[in-house]
Design an enzyme around this catalytic site. Sequence first.
Site, PDB file in Angstrom:
ATOM      1  N   ARG A 117       7.789  -2.556   9.133  1.00 46.20           N
ATOM      2  CA  ARG A 117       9.128  -3.083   9.414  1.00 46.20           C
ATOM      3  C   ARG A 117      10.008  -2.174  10.264  1.00 46.20           C
ATOM      4  O   ARG A 117       9.908  -0.959  10.179  1.00 46.20           O
ATOM      5  CB  ARG A 117       9.864  -3.368   8.091  1.00 46.20           C
ATOM      6  CG  ARG A 117       9.233  -4.503   7.319  1.00 46.20           C
ATOM      7  CD  ARG A 117       9.857  -4.704   5.945  1.00 46.20           C
ATOM      8  NE  ARG A 117       9.268  -5.885   5.307  1.00 46.20           N
ATOM      9  CZ  ARG A 117       8.069  -5.881   4.698  1.00 46.20           C
ATOM     10  NH1 ARG A 117       7.362  -4.776   4.638  1.00 46.20           N
ATOM     11  NH2 ARG A 117       7.595  -6.991   4.175  1.00 46.20           N
ATOM     12  N   HIS A 142       5.602  -6.199  11.719  1.00 45.40           N
ATOM     13  CA  HIS A 142       4.284  -6.269  12.358  1.00 45.40           C
ATOM     14  C   HIS A 142       4.316  -6.841  13.781  1.00 45.40           C
ATOM     15  O   HIS A 142       3.484  -7.672  14.155  1.00 45.40           O
ATOM     16  CB  HIS A 142       3.343  -7.126  11.503  1.00 45.40           C
ATOM     17  CG  HIS A 142       2.985  -6.514  10.171  1.00 45.40           C
ATOM     18  ND1 HIS A 142       3.000  -5.172   9.931  1.00 45.40           N
ATOM     19  CD2 HIS A 142       2.602  -7.097   8.990  1.00 45.40           C
ATOM     20  CE1 HIS A 142       2.630  -4.934   8.678  1.00 45.40           C
ATOM     21  NE2 HIS A 142       2.397  -6.078   8.077  1.00 45.40           N
ATOM     22  N   HIS A 215      -5.087  -4.744   9.697  1.00 49.33           N
ATOM     23  CA  HIS A 215      -4.552  -5.321   8.463  1.00 49.33           C
ATOM     24  C   HIS A 215      -5.642  -6.038   7.649  1.00 49.33           C
ATOM     25  O   HIS A 215      -5.401  -7.115   7.091  1.00 49.33           O
ATOM     26  CB  HIS A 215      -3.423  -6.290   8.825  1.00 49.33           C
ATOM     27  CG  HIS A 215      -2.375  -6.425   7.784  1.00 49.33           C
ATOM     28  ND1 HIS A 215      -2.643  -6.875   6.507  1.00 49.33           N
ATOM     29  CD2 HIS A 215      -1.044  -6.168   7.815  1.00 49.33           C
ATOM     30  CE1 HIS A 215      -1.514  -6.905   5.816  1.00 49.33           C
ATOM     31  NE2 HIS A 215      -0.534  -6.463   6.575  1.00 49.33           N
ATOM     32  N   ASP A 288       3.583  -1.954  -2.260  1.00 47.25           N
ATOM     33  CA  ASP A 288       3.781  -2.359  -0.867  1.00 47.25           C
ATOM     34  C   ASP A 288       4.589  -1.244  -0.203  1.00 47.25           C
ATOM     35  O   ASP A 288       5.725  -1.444   0.218  1.00 47.25           O
ATOM     36  CB  ASP A 288       4.524  -3.706  -0.815  1.00 47.25           C
ATOM     37  CG  ASP A 288       4.528  -4.302   0.585  1.00 47.25           C
ATOM     38  OD1 ASP A 288       4.029  -3.637   1.507  1.00 47.25           O
ATOM     39  OD2 ASP A 288       5.050  -5.431   0.759  1.00 47.25           O
ATOM     40  N   GLU A 355      -3.467   0.213   5.299  1.00 53.13           N
ATOM     41  CA  GLU A 355      -3.086   0.206   6.711  1.00 53.13           C
ATOM     42  C   GLU A 355      -2.662   1.614   7.096  1.00 53.13           C
ATOM     43  O   GLU A 355      -1.613   2.091   6.655  1.00 53.13           O
ATOM     44  CB  GLU A 355      -1.931  -0.765   6.935  1.00 53.13           C
ATOM     45  CG  GLU A 355      -2.208  -2.180   6.472  1.00 53.13           C
ATOM     46  CD  GLU A 355      -0.930  -2.882   6.013  1.00 53.13           C
ATOM     47  OE1 GLU A 355       0.022  -3.012   6.801  1.00 53.13           O
ATOM     48  OE2 GLU A 355      -0.887  -3.305   4.847  1.00 53.13           O
TER      49      GLU A 355
HETATM   50  C1  BGC Z   1       3.601  -5.467   4.385  1.00 54.51           C
HETATM   51  C2  BGC Z   1       3.908  -6.543   3.382  1.00 54.51           C
HETATM   52  C3  BGC Z   1       3.581  -7.846   4.022  1.00 54.51           C
HETATM   53  C4  BGC Z   1       2.124  -7.849   4.391  1.00 54.51           C
HETATM   54  C5  BGC Z   1       1.677  -9.108   5.054  1.00 54.51           C
HETATM   55  C6  BGC Z   1       2.141  -5.509   4.676  1.00 54.51           C
HETATM   56  O1  BGC Z   1       1.805  -4.530   5.602  1.00 54.51           O
HETATM   57  O2  BGC Z   1       3.999  -4.198   3.943  1.00 54.51           O
HETATM   58  O3  BGC Z   1       5.251  -6.488   2.960  1.00 54.51           O
HETATM   59  O4  BGC Z   1       3.865  -8.913   3.172  1.00 54.51           O
HETATM   60  O5  BGC Z   1       1.862  -6.771   5.238  1.00 54.51           O
HETATM   61  O6  BGC Z   1       2.513  -9.467   6.045  1.00 54.51           O
END
Ligand code: BGC
Length: 391
Positions: A117, A142, A215, A288, A355
Amino acid sequence: MKNILFLSALTALSLASCKQNPEQKQPSQIVDLNKQPTIEKSSFGKTKDGQSLDLYTLKNVAGMTVTITNYGGTIVSWTAPDRNGKYEDITLGCDSISGYEKGVPYFGSIVGRYGNRIAKGKFSLEGKTYTLATNNGANHLHGGIKGFDKVVWNAMIVESPQPTLKLTYVSKDMEEGYPGNLSVEVIYTLLKDNSLKIEYSATTDKTTVVNLTNHAYFNLTGDMNNTILDHEIALNCDKFLPVDKTLIPTGELKSVEGTPFDFLTSQKIGARINDTLNEQIKFGGGYDHAWILKGQNTEGAMRSAAIVYEPKSGRAMEVLTTEPAIQFYTGNFLDGTIKGKGGVIYKKRSGFCLETEHYPDSPNQSKFPTTTLKPNQTYSTTTIYRFSVAK
Ligand code: BGC
């Protein structure tokens, strides 16, 4: 001291599984000399707007396969052996392009221009403020509405002793709001020791920010009807980044000691995941967060970041990276609305992601390692996902 505990995790894993399955046979290590690693190209259909897609199947001598499409540079499937030598797909994904185009949460894809983010989709660089596409409440996530996961990459099979696929993409100046034409290259190589190496590089013609990652969602049981809660994970990280309720880092680097975020010794993912008395678990709906790798981040040096072990199958995965942080996400937002490969419904915690990356929201946090890329520089990072079987 804690470092020793982390390093002992692999040994602990093999010891634990020895005890559990004393008579279980190991998969044969004999390599058939007539077998060669291969890479094959087939069709992966067409996008809604008519672009033809390909699927590349990388296979090593041991029998591991990784299939990758040039749509989003996405890992569509990845097979790994269990302790009986049975190869099963250990990633979440879709059977066809239409599934991906319906909008899935980055299953197996390359994420960019900025992984994770950026607060309110805004940042300043060299005195100029940039406004990015916002796609996660008020924040940018992302890479925005059409990030690198939703574009068609150029793909090229590279002549090499190991199956190697090179993907390139040019992200235009101001795409999703980012300055500079960014030329990106991602190289996937499947090694003979059941490692997938991912090398990311990028150059720009104007100062910009970059944070690339993959991802993939893993479930090492090989059956996505199971949750990942019984997997055991060790993270080589003594600090993590607490977040606010919109999952933007507060700026603090917090010690994991005495918190549900301490994975310096291997713990079941599910052991403390519902500890909602912990505000950080509550904000994330589980894990997360970005964890900071222990020790010095020397440019280009690979460090072990994580080791995951799944007791039923015996599969283990180690993640090594040149990146300073790793986002451990436990599929908290999967809610049973996506039908994945083979018609399996992906429910909450069907998969987890590791990730490797720089810290989220770095463009707004001057104390975080920089994610700025200037025209005379080359962005370059490497991550390896290495599979093994615990005895
Ligand atoms: C994020 C999550 C998100 C997920 C899928 C992760 O990298 O930190 O908050 O929901 O990706 O988008």
